[in-house]
Design a protein around this motif. Structure first.
Motif, mmCIF file in Angstrom:
data_model
loop_
_atom_site.group_PDB
_atom_site.id
_atom_site.type_symbol
_atom_site.label_atom_id
_atom_site.label_comp_id
_atom_site.label_asym_id
_atom_site.label_seq_id
_atom_site.Cartn_x
_atom_site.Cartn_y
_atom_site.Cartn_z
ATOM 1 N N UNK A 128 0.837 -1.199 0.000
ATOM 2 C CA UNK A 128 0.000 0.000 0.000
ATOM 3 C C UNK A 128 0.872 1.248 0.000
ATOM 4 N N UNK A 129 0.561 2.189 -0.882
ATOM 5 C CA UNK A 129 1.282 3.456 -0.935
ATOM 6 C C UNK A 129 0.806 4.353 0.200
ATOM 7 N N UNK A 130 1.736 4.817 1.025
ATOM 8 C CA UNK A 130 1.399 5.784 2.063
ATOM 9 C C UNK A 130 1.567 7.213 1.550
ATOM 10 N N UNK A 131 2.681 7.464 0.850
ATOM 11 C CA UNK A 131 2.934 8.727 0.167
ATOM 12 C C UNK A 131 3.916 8.410 -0.960
ATOM 13 N N UNK A 132 4.291 9.363 -1.809
ATOM 14 C CA UNK A 132 5.111 9.029 -2.982
ATOM 15 C C UNK A 132 6.447 8.355 -2.685
ATOM 16 N N UNK A 133 6.927 8.409 -1.430
ATOM 17 C CA UNK A 133 8.210 7.795 -1.114
ATOM 18 C C UNK A 133 8.128 6.801 0.043
ATOM 19 N N UNK A 134 6.904 6.361 0.356
ATOM 20 C CA UNK A 134 6.721 5.434 1.479
ATOM 21 C C UNK A 134 5.644 4.412 1.135
ATOM 22 N N UNK A 135 5.915 3.153 1.482
ATOM 23 C CA UNK A 135 4.913 2.097 1.304
ATOM 24 C C UNK A 135 4.763 1.323 2.608
ATOM 25 N N UNK A 136 3.597 0.702 2.768
ATOM 26 C CA UNK A 136 3.348 -0.231 3.862
ATOM 27 C C UNK A 136 3.256 -1.625 3.257
ATOM 28 N N UNK A 137 4.099 -2.519 3.720
ATOM 29 C CA UNK A 137 4.188 -3.877 3.180
ATOM 30 C C UNK A 137 3.603 -4.848 4.196
ATOM 31 N N UNK A 138 2.679 -5.671 3.750
ATOM 32 C CA UNK A 138 2.053 -6.676 4.615
ATOM 33 C C UNK A 138 2.186 -8.038 3.949
ATOM 34 N N UNK A 139 2.575 -9.047 4.733
ATOM 35 C CA UNK A 139 2.515 -10.426 4.257
ATOM 36 C C UNK A 139 1.926 -11.286 5.355
ATOM 37 N N UNK A 140 1.053 -12.207 4.947
ATOM 38 C CA UNK A 140 0.402 -13.127 5.887
ATOM 39 C C UNK A 140 0.654 -14.553 5.416
ATOM 40 N N UNK A 141 1.144 -15.388 6.317
ATOM 41 C CA UNK A 141 1.260 -16.820 6.046
ATOM 42 C C UNK A 141 -0.071 -17.457 6.414
ATOM 43 N N UNK A 145 -2.362 -23.574 11.809
ATOM 44 C CA UNK A 145 -3.637 -23.476 12.533
ATOM 45 C C UNK A 145 -4.263 -22.093 12.458
ATOM 46 N N UNK A 146 -3.423 -21.044 12.530
ATOM 47 C CA UNK A 146 -3.896 -19.662 12.459
ATOM 48 C C UNK A 146 -2.994 -18.867 11.521
ATOM 49 N N UNK A 147 -3.562 -17.933 10.743
ATOM 50 C CA UNK A 147 -2.726 -17.073 9.904
ATOM 51 C C UNK A 147 -1.784 -16.236 10.774
ATOM 52 N N UNK A 148 -0.566 -16.042 10.283
ATOM 53 C CA UNK A 148 0.427 -15.226 10.969
ATOM 54 C C UNK A 148 0.937 -14.191 9.972
ATOM 55 N N UNK A 149 0.952 -12.910 10.371
ATOM 56 C CA UNK A 149 1.344 -11.865 9.442
ATOM 57 C C UNK A 149 2.340 -10.891 10.018
ATOM 58 N N UNK A 150 2.849 -10.035 9.156
ATOM 59 C CA UNK A 150 3.777 -8.993 9.547
ATOM 60 C C UNK A 150 3.541 -7.779 8.662
ATOM 61 N N UNK A 151 3.746 -6.594 9.220
ATOM 62 C CA UNK A 151 3.632 -5.343 8.459
ATOM 63 C C UNK A 151 4.874 -4.507 8.728
ATOM 64 N N UNK A 152 5.474 -3.994 7.658
ATOM 65 C CA UNK A 152 6.646 -3.126 7.780
ATOM 66 C C UNK A 152 6.474 -1.931 6.850
ATOM 67 N N UNK A 153 7.239 -0.889 7.136
ATOM 68 C CA UNK A 153 7.221 0.298 6.285
ATOM 69 C C UNK A 153 8.481 0.326 5.440
ATOM 70 N N UNK A 154 8.343 0.659 4.157
ATOM 71 C CA UNK A 154 9.487 0.790 3.269
ATOM 72 C C UNK A 154 9.597 2.199 2.735
ATOM 73 N N UNK A 155 10.831 2.676 2.567
ATOM 74 C CA UNK A 155 11.054 4.032 2.050
ATOM 75 C C UNK A 155 11.902 3.987 0.799
ATOM 76 N N UNK A 156 11.685 4.932 -0.075
ATOM 77 C CA UNK A 156 12.382 5.007 -1.347
ATOM 78 C C UNK A 156 13.881 5.207 -1.126
ATOM 79 N N UNK A 157 14.729 4.489 -1.873
ATOM 80 C CA UNK A 157 16.178 4.616 -1.693
ATOM 81 C C UNK A 157 16.720 5.877 -2.352
#
Length: 265
Positions: A128-141, A145-157
């Motif tokens: 998901x784009x937060x702003x032109x130089x920032x994204x929110x990355x989510x992945x769920x396994x 028995x239960x889904x497990x996920x993580x969310x991190x923020x990425x910034x433009x290099x």
């Protein structure tokens, strides 16, 4: 990363990508991309003619991302995916990762995401784009028995152009991709050997587009699926005699599903 080679049809070719992408409508930008896939479970060596140099690992990566298709300044590429590696003993390992690739920057290697994944697991990725130089990355396994996920923020290099100018690319949101890739070996300029992954693919191939490029635009965003998509076939170059061979072929099954098969033999 090599850009796909465009053609007059909806089929394109690439030396390291296979899959599909869609292009944003005029004056709009992709703000979010979704996709789910099964991590390849049992990689195999390819036929002898397609086996690469000894000592180079056999790796394939499944990922979703935005942009990275063309030779313009903001042609960077935030991604989230999984890498599958064929070990010397014949077993397969997997790792979740994220990356913000930028053209001309050799330092933007994939970063481990911190989410445990195994071959055969079903995973869901959302970028998901937060702003032109920032994204929110989510992945769920989704396995277990239960889904497990993580969310991190990425910034433009920060990228140094050939003339020495330092720039930080913006997200253009021009394209959304679902790709199985032959990646480069981390820390080296060579491509990994490409394994026989059998069958793979992506489901829930959905993207959202809006204007302007920020997270608040999602409230009025339009949902896009695989209509007007471009399909990318991966090829390899063989010698004696010199020729090309397709090694990964995509097929659209419906408006949200892409099937991928190794080879076209």
């Amino acid at each position: 990363m090599d850009a796909a080679v465009p053609s007059a049809t909806r089929i394109e070719t690439s030396g390291n990508w296979s899959g599909a992408y869609i292009t944003a409508n005029e004056d709009r930008h992709f703000l979010q991309v979704w996709g789910s896939w099964k991590v390849p479970a049992s990689l195999q060596l390819p036929p002898p003619l397609l086996q690469g140099p000894a000592g180079v690992p056999y790796i394939c990566s499944n990922w979703i991302g935005l942009d990275g298709q063309r030779l313009y300044l903001d042609s960077s590429l935030p991604q989230v995916g999984t890498a599958s590696t064929l070990l010397a003993d014949g077993t397969t390992t997997a790792q979740a990762w994220t990356q913000w690739w930028a053209r001309g920057d050799a330092t933007t290697a994939p970063v481990p995401l911190g989410l445990a994944v195994n071959p055969g697991d079903d995973v869901l990725g959302v970028l998901t784009v937060q702003d032109p130089q920032t994204v929110i990355v989510v992945m769920v396994n989704l396995s277990g028995p239960l889904p497990v996920g993580i969310a991190v923020q990425g910034t433009s290099p920060n990228v140094t152009l050939p003339d020495g100018t330092n720039v930080t690319p913006d997200i253009s949101g021009a394209t959304a991709e679902w790709v199985l890739e032959r990646p480069r070996v981390v820390g080296q300029t060579i491509a990994a050997n490409f394994p026989d992954y059998g069958e793979s693919g992506f489901e829930l191939c959905i993207a959202a587009e809006g204007e302007p490029v920020d997270i608040f635009s999602l409230f009025g965003a339009l949902t896009r699926v695989l209509r007007g998509e471009r399909l990318i076939r991966m090829f390899d170059r063989l010698l004696n005699p010199e020729r090309t061979q397709f090694i990964s072929i995509p097929k659209k099954l419906d408006d949200t599903t892409i099937e991928l098969r190794y080879g076209s033999f």
